[in-house]
Design an enzyme around this catalytic site. Structure first.
Site, short mmCIF file in Angstrom:
data_model
loop_
_atom_site.label_atom_id
_atom_site.label_comp_id
_atom_site.label_asym_id
_atom_site.label_seq_id
_atom_site.Cartn_x
_atom_site.Cartn_y
_atom_site.Cartn_z
N ASP A 273 0.87 -1.17 0.00
CA ASP A 273 0.00 0.00 0.00
C ASP A 273 0.91 1.23 0.00
O ASP A 273 2.09 1.13 0.34
CB ASP A 273 -0.90 -0.03 1.24
N TYR B 120 -0.15 5.05 0.88
CA TYR B 120 -0.37 6.11 1.86
C TYR B 120 -0.40 5.56 3.29
O TYR B 120 -1.28 4.79 3.66
CB TYR B 120 -1.67 6.85 1.56
N SER C 37 -2.86 0.97 -4.77
CA SER C 37 -3.36 2.12 -4.02
C SER C 37 -4.72 2.57 -4.52
O SER C 37 -5.10 2.34 -5.67
CB SER C 37 -2.36 3.28 -4.16
N ASN C 38 -5.44 3.25 -3.63
CA ASN C 38 -6.67 3.93 -4.03
C ASN C 38 -6.36 5.17 -4.86
O ASN C 38 -7.24 5.71 -5.53
CB ASN C 38 -7.48 4.33 -2.79
#
Length: 222
Positions: free
Chosen positions: A10, A12, A116-117
């Protein structure tokens, strides 16, 4: 645990310190930087989750901008569009955690990816500014499928990009909800529990738990 062929990170909070943006917030709004950045992050995640539930996907940069506006308005901060843009630009220059590059250098024998988003428009400059893009074989965003983590469809899309079996994937995140989502899909997981938080009650515990990314390369953890 089976041999891991791919390690997925991931972004963040895992590779980068999202709260490092508070310095930019403090420059614009003295004595409010820490509080603004904290609310900004919490609303960013909340808006992503709510939009997922509502079936109203918006790219993460738009969600991030909306969350910033909410945070500033909550703190009764007057702002112009150029201030919003300066703070959004600061999000592309988040500070990587001090151990991030060292760990990436030591696991180059595996297929490495970020998931990631954030869309490419956020991830590419962030990784480039930190000179970290060189370490990854794949940079995968949920924006390509428009399903935010922890939706099962997002992890399924990631698996297709990696071309490995799900039991051959080790997924790392500092976000416990992300760990639960990845474990629910069938990935092996390692929770980077930087704050010593208690485990979530979501029915899925991580296979490993580390204080920081260095746990990945210590004690033969691979």
């Amino acid at each position: 645990m089976a041999e891991m062929k791919a390690i997925v990170f991931d972004v963040y909070g895992t590779l980068f310190d999202v709260q490092s943006v508070q310095e930019a917030c403090e420059q614009q709004f003295p004595e409010k930087g820490e509080s603004i950045s904290s609310l900004w992050r919490s609303k960013q995640l909340e808006y992503a989750f709510l939009r997922q539930l509502m079936g109203q996907y918006e790219p993460f940069n738009d969600v991030t901008r909306d969350a910033l506006r909410y945070a500033l308005e909550t703190h009764e901060c007057k702002y112009k569009d150029e201030i919003i843009q300066k703070l959004m630009d600061a999000y592309n220059q988040l500070r990587p955690y001090e151990e991030t590059e060292e760990v990436l250098q030591q696991v180059q024998d595996k297929k490495l990816a970020v998931f990631s988003n954030g869309p490419d428009g956020m991830l590419d400059p962030l990784l480039r500014n930190a000179d970290l893009a060189q370490y990854f074989d794949a940079i995968v965003s949920v924006d390509e499928i428009k399903q935010y983590k922890p939706a099962t469809a997002s992890y399924a899309y990631l698996l297709k990009q990696l071309d490995v079996k799900r039991e051959e994937v080790l997924f790392l995140s500092s976000n416990s909800w992300d760990i639960a989502g990845a474990a629910n899909f069938g990935f092996h997981t390692a929770w980077i529990n930087r704050k010593g938080a208690p485990a979530e009650r979501l029915g899925h515990n991580p296979d490993k738990e580390y204080e920081n990314l260095k746990g990945l390369i210590e004690k033969n953890n691979l």
